[in-house]
Design a protein around this motif. Structure first.
Motif, PDB file in Angstrom:
ATOM      1  N   HIS A  68     -39.336 -39.392 -36.052  1.00  0.00           N
ATOM      2  CA  HIS A  68     -40.468 -39.860 -36.838  1.00  0.00           C
ATOM      3  C   HIS A  68     -41.658 -38.898 -36.820  1.00  0.00           C
ATOM      4  O   HIS A  68     -42.694 -39.184 -37.462  1.00  0.00           O
ATOM      5  CB  HIS A  68     -40.881 -41.256 -36.378  1.00  0.00           C
ATOM      6  N   VAL A  69     -41.526 -37.815 -36.102  1.00  0.00           N
ATOM      7  CA  VAL A  69     -42.383 -36.630 -36.193  1.00  0.00           C
ATOM      8  C   VAL A  69     -43.790 -36.820 -35.624  1.00  0.00           C
ATOM      9  O   VAL A  69     -44.248 -36.044 -34.780  1.00  0.00           O
ATOM     10  CB  VAL A  69     -42.487 -36.126 -37.661  1.00  0.00           C
ATOM     11  N   ASP A  70     -44.513 -37.846 -36.091  1.00  0.00           N
ATOM     12  CA  ASP A  70     -45.929 -37.967 -35.768  1.00  0.00           C
ATOM     13  C   ASP A  70     -46.139 -38.492 -34.349  1.00  0.00           C
ATOM     14  O   ASP A  70     -45.251 -39.104 -33.754  1.00  0.00           O
ATOM     15  CB  ASP A  70     -46.620 -38.888 -36.769  1.00  0.00           C
ATOM     16  N   GLY A  71     -47.329 -38.290 -33.836  1.00  0.00           N
ATOM     17  CA  GLY A  71     -47.662 -38.776 -32.501  1.00  0.00           C
ATOM     18  C   GLY A  71     -49.074 -39.328 -32.454  1.00  0.00           C
ATOM     19  O   GLY A  71     -49.922 -38.985 -33.286  1.00  0.00           O
ATOM     20  N   VAL A  72     -49.328 -40.193 -31.484  1.00  0.00           N
ATOM     21  CA  VAL A  72     -50.654 -40.774 -31.269  1.00  0.00           C
ATOM     22  C   VAL A  72     -50.985 -40.684 -29.783  1.00  0.00           C
ATOM     23  O   VAL A  72     -50.170 -41.093 -28.942  1.00  0.00           O
ATOM     24  CB  VAL A  72     -50.711 -42.247 -31.715  1.00  0.00           C
ATOM     25  N   THR A  73     -52.151 -40.151 -29.459  1.00  0.00           N
ATOM     26  CA  THR A  73     -52.577 -40.059 -28.065  1.00  0.00           C
ATOM     27  C   THR A  73     -53.292 -41.344 -27.660  1.00  0.00           C
ATOM     28  O   THR A  73     -54.209 -41.805 -28.343  1.00  0.00           O
ATOM     29  CB  THR A  73     -53.513 -38.859 -27.863  1.00  0.00           C
ATOM     30  N   LEU A  74     -52.841 -41.927 -26.552  1.00  0.00           N
ATOM     31  CA  LEU A  74     -53.400 -43.187 -26.070  1.00  0.00           C
ATOM     32  C   LEU A  74     -54.793 -42.972 -25.493  1.00  0.00           C
ATOM     33  O   LEU A  74     -55.066 -41.952 -24.850  1.00  0.00           O
ATOM     34  CB  LEU A  74     -52.503 -43.768 -24.977  1.00  0.00           C
ATOM     35  N   THR A  75     -55.662 -43.940 -25.735  1.00  0.00           N
ATOM     36  CA  THR A  75     -56.987 -43.946 -25.106  1.00  0.00           C
ATOM     37  C   THR A  75     -57.189 -45.291 -24.429  1.00  0.00           C
ATOM     38  O   THR A  75     -56.666 -46.317 -24.877  1.00  0.00           O
ATOM     39  CB  THR A  75     -58.112 -43.732 -26.131  1.00  0.00           C
ATOM     40  N   ASP A  76     -57.959 -45.293 -23.350  1.00  0.00           N
ATOM     41  CA  ASP A  76     -58.248 -46.553 -22.668  1.00  0.00           C
ATOM     42  C   ASP A  76     -58.974 -47.527 -23.593  1.00  0.00           C
ATOM     43  O   ASP A  76     -58.683 -48.729 -23.602  1.00  0.00           O
ATOM     44  CB  ASP A  76     -59.093 -46.302 -21.414  1.00  0.00           C
ATOM     45  N   ALA A  77     -59.922 -47.036 -24.370  1.00  0.00           N
ATOM     46  CA  ALA A  77     -60.713 -47.929 -25.226  1.00  0.00           C
ATOM     47  C   ALA A  77     -59.820 -48.673 -26.206  1.00  0.00           C
ATOM     48  O   ALA A  77     -59.933 -49.896 -26.373  1.00  0.00           O
ATOM     49  CB  ALA A  77     -61.776 -47.134 -25.973  1.00  0.00           C
ATOM     50  N   GLU A  78     -58.915 -47.949 -26.867  1.00  0.00           N
ATOM     51  CA  GLU A  78     -58.071 -48.585 -27.883  1.00  0.00           C
ATOM     52  C   GLU A  78     -57.076 -49.556 -27.269  1.00  0.00           C
ATOM     53  O   GLU A  78     -56.890 -50.672 -27.774  1.00  0.00           O
ATOM     54  CB  GLU A  78     -57.340 -47.526 -28.704  1.00  0.00           C
ATOM     55  N   HIS A  79     -56.400 -49.167 -26.198  1.00  0.00           N
ATOM     56  CA  HIS A  79     -55.380 -50.075 -25.683  1.00  0.00           C
ATOM     57  C   HIS A  79     -56.006 -51.306 -25.047  1.00  0.00           C
ATOM     58  O   HIS A  79     -55.447 -52.406 -25.135  1.00  0.00           O
ATOM     59  CB  HIS A  79     -54.405 -49.360 -24.736  1.00  0.00           C
ATOM     60  N   MET A  80     -57.204 -51.163 -24.448  1.00  0.00           N
ATOM     61  CA  MET A  80     -57.861 -52.344 -23.892  1.00  0.00           C
ATOM     62  C   MET A  80     -58.378 -53.257 -25.005  1.00  0.00           C
ATOM     63  O   MET A  80     -58.288 -54.487 -24.902  1.00  0.00           O
ATOM     64  CB  MET A  80     -59.002 -51.932 -22.957  1.00  0.00           C
ATOM     65  N   MET A  81     -58.897 -52.673 -26.084  1.00  0.00           N
ATOM     66  CA  MET A  81     -59.347 -53.493 -27.207  1.00  0.00           C
ATOM     67  C   MET A  81     -58.182 -54.260 -27.818  1.00  0.00           C
ATOM     68  O   MET A  81     -58.289 -55.460 -28.113  1.00  0.00           O
ATOM     69  CB  MET A  81     -60.013 -52.625 -28.271  1.00  0.00           C
ATOM     70  N   ALA A  82     -57.055 -53.581 -28.001  1.00  0.00           N
ATOM     71  CA  ALA A  82     -55.884 -54.238 -28.576  1.00  0.00           C
ATOM     72  C   ALA A  82     -55.397 -55.365 -27.670  1.00  0.00           C
ATOM     73  O   ALA A  82     -55.086 -56.468 -28.142  1.00  0.00           O
ATOM     74  CB  ALA A  82     -54.769 -53.223 -28.787  1.00  0.00           C
ATOM     75  N   THR A  83     -55.355 -55.115 -26.389  1.00  0.00           N
ATOM     76  CA  THR A  83     -54.854 -56.113 -25.462  1.00  0.00           C
ATOM     77  C   THR A  83     -55.785 -57.315 -25.393  1.00  0.00           C
ATOM     78  O   THR A  83     -55.339 -58.464 -25.310  1.00  0.00           O
ATOM     79  CB  THR A  83     -54.648 -55.483 -24.072  1.00  0.00           C
ATOM     80  N   ARG A  84     -57.089 -57.069 -25.462  1.00  0.00           N
ATOM     81  CA  ARG A  84     -58.043 -58.185 -25.526  1.00  0.00           C
ATOM     82  C   ARG A  84     -57.900 -58.970 -26.824  1.00  0.00           C
ATOM     83  O   ARG A  84     -58.098 -60.186 -26.853  1.00  0.00           O
ATOM     84  CB  ARG A  84     -59.477 -57.673 -25.389  1.00  0.00           C
ATOM     85  N   LEU A  85     -57.569 -58.260 -27.916  1.00  0.00           N
ATOM     86  CA  LEU A  85     -57.388 -58.931 -29.200  1.00  0.00           C
ATOM     87  C   LEU A  85     -56.323 -60.024 -29.095  1.00  0.00           C
ATOM     88  O   LEU A  85     -56.443 -61.087 -29.703  1.00  0.00           O
ATOM     89  CB  LEU A  85     -56.987 -57.906 -30.265  1.00  0.00           C
ATOM     90  N   TRP A  86     -55.293 -59.759 -28.308  1.00  0.00           N
ATOM     91  CA  TRP A  86     -54.207 -60.740 -28.133  1.00  0.00           C
ATOM     92  C   TRP A  86     -54.508 -61.718 -26.991  1.00  0.00           C
ATOM     93  O   TRP A  86     -53.662 -62.515 -26.640  1.00  0.00           O
ATOM     94  CB  TRP A  86     -52.880 -60.026 -27.867  1.00  0.00           C
TER      95      TRP A  86
END
Length: 343
Positions: free
Chosen positions: A205-223
């Motif tokens: 699938h070629v593309d990549g995304v670098t994880l950040t603490d801010a994004e993964h914590m925001m997503a996890t709080r969203l759920w």
């Protein structure tokens, strides 16, 4: 005590039923934030017009939005004191989740096994999410490693449930009204139909995304997932925040658009393993392998059984396991699922 410290391994018993708080209403805001966090472009959840053209109105959100919301309900009771979420099986998406739906979840403990170190154990649960009409939206089994309150506590009788390796095509639930006979390939973004994929084919699938603490914590709080290891640097000896495994699933699924744009709807998750932990700074890539194909009764609808593999860094060789049978270095996720595609 009025506060909840979460359940430890000793608090679970086979047959125990847990009604999880709190019901949560899915909104258009969830769709918008999901699209802001994950690079998803699948046409059905992206376009109300496209969704209506294939028989899905009102406009559903991504299946994983519903899954994360339903999963998050289970965390305070099942995995607040988890070491790690280990895997999934027998997950089926029964009815599309649309904005305005309110999901609530209940779980039954179906297995227990203390680990040899005496400090942790594995808990198996079967969870069911229903909407405000009492319809089953999603059901699944998962197993999680949980801390014991005390290493001196006696081990329970070992019960390991028998779980199916795969949801059969006959057991896939096709949304009512789904019709791919006039499917718009141009709007969807790729020309590939069911017959264009071969069993054994692998897609980088070629593309990549670098994880950040801010994004993964925001997503996890969203759920409303409250597991300590995702937020609190005191929760792990290494002081690092563990990325919620579902965050990696959603990233990999979104990345799979490049090569699988017409794998529009996730119908079932056959099995899943979080092979290695992910942390901020890791760059996630993904590749897929076609495991099976099936023709379904709905007009123009087929199904692809896919293995979705997320890796730390890009692996152009798309190697899942080494010669010794163990997972290759860098593999984060091994997810086996069915997706509905045009035929």
């Amino acid at each position: 005590m009025k506060t909840n410290a979460g359940n430890f391994f000793e608090d679970f018993s086979v047959g125990q039923v847990i009604e999880h708080a709190t019901p949560r209403t899915v909104t258009e805001g969830d769709r918008a934030v999901y699209g802001a966090i994950y690079p998803t472009r699948f046409a059905i959840p992206s376009s109300a017009e496209f969704a209506a053209s294939v028989g899905l109105a009102p406009h559903p959100v991504e299946e994983l939005v519903g899954f994360h919301v339903a999963f998050g309900k289970t965390v305070p009771d099942v995995s607040l004191n988890a070491v790690a979420n280990l895997g999934y099986a027998e997950c089926r998406f029964h009815v599309p989740v649309v904005p305005g739906d309110t999901l609530r979840t209940r779980s039954e403990v179906i297995g227990l096994k203390q680990n040899s170190n005496g400090r942790t154990g594995v808990v198996w649960v079967r969870s069911t999410a229903t909407n405000q009409r009492g319809e089953v939206a999603i059901d699944w089994a998962r197993w999680v490693m949980v801390h014991k309150r005390s290493a001196a506590s006696p081990a329970p009788e070992t019960v390991v449930p028998s779980l199916a390796d795969v949801v059969t095509p006959e057991d896939l639930v096709v949304p009512t009204g789904l019709d791919f006979s006039s499917y718009d390939l141009v709007a969807a973004g790729e020309p590939h139909r069911l017959g264009d994929y071969e069993v054994g084919e692998r897609i980088d699938h070629v593309d990549g995304v670098t994880l950040t603490d801010a994004e993964h914590m925001m997503a996890t709080r969203l759920w409303q997932n409250t597991a300590k290891v995702h937020f609190n640097t005191d929760a792990r000896p290494d002081g690092r925040r563990l990325v919620y495994g579902g965050h990696v699933i959603s990233l990999a699924r979104a990345l799979s658009f490049n090569g699988l744009a017409n794998a529009q709807l996730v119908a079932a998750i056959n099995a899943g393993a979080h092979v290695a932990p992910a942390f901020a700074g890791d760059t996630v890539h993904a590749w897929s392998e076609v495991l099976d194909t099936a023709t379904l009764d709905a007009p123009g609808v087929g199904a692809l059984r896919l293995r979705l593999v997320a890796t730390r860094g890009r692996d152009e060789s798309m190697t899942l396991r080494g010669d010794d049978g163990s997972y290759a270095d860098g593999v984060l996720l091994d997810l086996d699922y069915w997706a509905l595609v045009p035929r």
